[in-house]
Write a protein that holds these residues in place. Sequence first.
Motif, PDB file in Angstrom:
ATOM      1  N   THR A   4     -36.803 -12.110 -34.986  1.00  0.00           N
ATOM      2  CA  THR A   4     -36.346 -11.242 -34.705  1.00  0.00           C
ATOM      3  C   THR A   4     -36.640  -9.909 -33.696  1.00  0.00           C
ATOM      4  O   THR A   4     -38.535  -9.646 -34.402  1.00  0.00           O
ATOM      5  CB  THR A   4     -35.008 -10.846 -35.829  1.00  0.00           C
ATOM      6  OG1 THR A   4     -36.002  -9.509 -36.825  1.00  0.00           O
ATOM      7  CG2 THR A   4     -33.884 -11.117 -35.707  1.00  0.00           C
TER       8      THR A   4
ATOM      9  N   ASN B 256     -36.493 -20.691 -33.146  1.00  0.00           N
ATOM     10  CA  ASN B 256     -37.153 -21.714 -33.498  1.00  0.00           C
ATOM     11  C   ASN B 256     -37.868 -21.562 -33.986  1.00  0.00           C
ATOM     12  O   ASN B 256     -38.663 -21.619 -35.055  1.00  0.00           O
ATOM     13  CB  ASN B 256     -38.057 -21.663 -31.667  1.00  0.00           C
ATOM     14  CG  ASN B 256     -37.619 -22.670 -31.403  1.00  0.00           C
ATOM     15  OD1 ASN B 256     -36.754 -23.667 -31.506  1.00  0.00           O
ATOM     16  ND2 ASN B 256     -36.672 -22.384 -29.775  1.00  0.00           N
ATOM     17  N   THR B 257     -38.536 -20.470 -34.173  1.00  0.00           N
ATOM     18  CA  THR B 257     -39.246 -19.677 -35.203  1.00  0.00           C
ATOM     19  C   THR B 257     -38.185 -18.001 -36.410  1.00  0.00           C
ATOM     20  O   THR B 257     -38.925 -17.894 -37.214  1.00  0.00           O
ATOM     21  CB  THR B 257     -39.821 -18.209 -34.466  1.00  0.00           C
ATOM     22  OG1 THR B 257     -39.353 -17.705 -33.757  1.00  0.00           O
ATOM     23  CG2 THR B 257     -41.019 -19.224 -33.313  1.00  0.00           C
TER      24      THR B 257
ATOM     25  N   TYR C 116     -28.985 -13.192 -28.458  1.00  0.00           N
ATOM     26  CA  TYR C 116     -28.752 -11.339 -27.998  1.00  0.00           C
ATOM     27  C   TYR C 116     -27.589 -11.561 -28.930  1.00  0.00           C
ATOM     28  O   TYR C 116     -27.187 -11.857 -28.579  1.00  0.00           O
ATOM     29  CB  TYR C 116     -28.541 -11.521 -27.109  1.00  0.00           C
ATOM     30  CG  TYR C 116     -30.057 -12.320 -25.345  1.00  0.00           C
ATOM     31  CD1 TYR C 116     -30.887 -11.088 -25.484  1.00  0.00           C
ATOM     32  CD2 TYR C 116     -30.376 -13.444 -25.734  1.00  0.00           C
ATOM     33  CE1 TYR C 116     -31.824 -11.365 -24.600  1.00  0.00           C
ATOM     34  CE2 TYR C 116     -31.365 -13.277 -24.550  1.00  0.00           C
ATOM     35  CZ  TYR C 116     -32.294 -12.740 -24.299  1.00  0.00           C
ATOM     36  OH  TYR C 116     -33.148 -13.231 -23.709  1.00  0.00           O
TER      37      TYR C 116
ATOM     38  N   ASP D 221     -34.937 -15.881 -32.181  1.00  0.00           N
ATOM     39  CA  ASP D 221     -35.565 -16.717 -31.490  1.00  0.00           C
ATOM     40  C   ASP D 221     -35.056 -17.882 -32.594  1.00  0.00           C
ATOM     41  O   ASP D 221     -35.392 -17.783 -34.177  1.00  0.00           O
ATOM     42  CB  ASP D 221     -37.130 -16.358 -31.085  1.00  0.00           C
ATOM     43  CG  ASP D 221     -37.740 -17.680 -30.674  1.00  0.00           C
ATOM     44  OD1 ASP D 221     -37.151 -18.944 -30.793  1.00  0.00           O
ATOM     45  OD2 ASP D 221     -38.265 -18.067 -29.852  1.00  0.00           O
TER      46      ASP D 221
ATOM     47  N   ASN E 134     -31.975 -20.353 -23.390  1.00  0.00           N
ATOM     48  CA  ASN E 134     -33.459 -20.327 -23.934  1.00  0.00           C
ATOM     49  C   ASN E 134     -33.595 -20.217 -25.256  1.00  0.00           C
ATOM     50  O   ASN E 134     -34.819 -19.709 -25.987  1.00  0.00           O
ATOM     51  CB  ASN E 134     -34.794 -19.624 -23.587  1.00  0.00           C
ATOM     52  CG  ASN E 134     -34.461 -19.680 -22.194  1.00  0.00           C
ATOM     53  OD1 ASN E 134     -34.315 -20.610 -20.740  1.00  0.00           O
ATOM     54  ND2 ASN E 134     -34.312 -18.566 -20.730  1.00  0.00           N
ATOM     55  N   SER E 135     -32.655 -20.366 -26.074  1.00  0.00           N
ATOM     56  CA  SER E 135     -32.899 -20.683 -27.726  1.00  0.00           C
ATOM     57  C   SER E 135     -33.408 -19.704 -28.457  1.00  0.00           C
ATOM     58  O   SER E 135     -33.928 -19.117 -29.394  1.00  0.00           O
ATOM     59  CB  SER E 135     -34.303 -21.839 -27.994  1.00  0.00           C
ATOM     60  OG  SER E 135     -33.529 -22.819 -27.180  1.00  0.00           O
ATOM     61  N   GLN E 136     -32.092 -18.703 -27.815  1.00  0.00           N
ATOM     62  CA  GLN E 136     -32.554 -17.530 -28.019  1.00  0.00           C
ATOM     63  C   GLN E 136     -31.073 -16.656 -27.894  1.00  0.00           C
ATOM     64  O   GLN E 136     -30.875 -16.504 -27.140  1.00  0.00           O
ATOM     65  CB  GLN E 136     -33.610 -16.761 -27.460  1.00  0.00           C
ATOM     66  CG  GLN E 136     -35.002 -16.285 -28.147  1.00  0.00           C
ATOM     67  CD  GLN E 136     -35.721 -15.566 -26.681  1.00  0.00           C
ATOM     68  OE1 GLN E 136     -36.396 -15.390 -27.732  1.00  0.00           O
ATOM     69  NE2 GLN E 136     -35.994 -16.154 -25.611  1.00  0.00           N
TER      70      GLN E 136
ATOM     71  N   VAL F  37     -32.418  -9.671 -30.389  1.00  0.00           N
ATOM     72  CA  VAL F  37     -32.969 -11.184 -29.674  1.00  0.00           C
ATOM     73  C   VAL F  37     -33.554 -12.147 -30.915  1.00  0.00           C
ATOM     74  O   VAL F  37     -34.409 -11.920 -31.833  1.00  0.00           O
ATOM     75  CB  VAL F  37     -33.721 -11.063 -28.792  1.00  0.00           C
ATOM     76  CG1 VAL F  37     -34.996 -11.339 -29.229  1.00  0.00           C
ATOM     77  CG2 VAL F  37     -33.799 -13.169 -28.344  1.00  0.00           C
TER      78      VAL F  37
END
Length: 345
Positions: A209, A205-206, A189, A203, A185-187, A201
Amino acid sequence: MKKKIITAVCLLSVLALCITIFVVSSIRRKIPENPPGTVGNTSGNLYNKGLFCEKDGYVYFANAYDGSALYSMRSDETDMKKLIPTEVTSINTDGNYLYYYQASSGSGEGFGYVVSSSGIFRVNIKNTKNSACLDRVLSKYVLLADNSVYYTCAGDTLSLKRVSTDGKDKETLLDLDILPVSIQNSQFYYMNNQDNLHLMVLDLNTKATRQVATEDVYMPIIEGNMVYCIDIHDGYSLISLNLSDGTKTLLDNTRTDVLNITDSHIYYQTSGDNPQLKRIRKDGSDMEVVADGTYTNINTTSQNVYFTRFGSDTPIYKTPVYGPVNVTTFDAASNAALQQAIKKK
């Protein structure tokens, strides 16, 4: 006057033809966008050098019998073809293009091979004569996600970088030495190896962390709300983590060096006085020994699990994903490499 009109028409025709050629050429060069959620290979394979990658019934793999050149075959090991002559690892695909790390130049045809060197490369599956270098770097882990390629970069400092699939946009995401392969999901790990080794994790998109678990883990493989990984501070044992409720389950307390997963099983290599390649169901039941000894490069496809003995690239061994353990050698790959050698004579 008539000659001027004819000349003008001819010039316009030539101009129109040039514009058409330019537009068609631009369209052909443009890399189509991938649908959201596209991931180029499994994290388990990429932890194990990404030597095998499967998409739409085809497997793309580094043939160790032929200098780890890039080959393709159907999932049942038929229709074997040599695609790229150079040594490759971290193979990814979106079904139209292959993305990979090229460790050395080779003897292929075309300008793309003449100037080739170590780096992140892209090649069209239907036309592999020329390849495009997205970044000339020393790297180890490469992952295609959506319309970007993520990779580690070994320079003055180790870092996580991103390049768009067309090679136009590049950026550094983290100045950390992480394994950028476990994504959902675009993250991303990853293990926080800069501080406390906890599960983190990123992200995509943003670019933010955050910590998702206080366990000290290595090689996390994410599947829904479950994480299959190695517990660093519990003797490098094999465990599973439930991210929803924080439950940790001990699967095998033997020191584990590397792992990969299939739909039903975890395949993992243990070390110590009695090293073994094992498999166990994800719920911790039905532990079996696949092979005695030390093995590495555990890669999975829909049909087989492939692996090699530690310290040797060949022979490549395999066992079926479904049914009982039955270790044999990957003869289709060695036969294909032999045929290539015969062609050169």
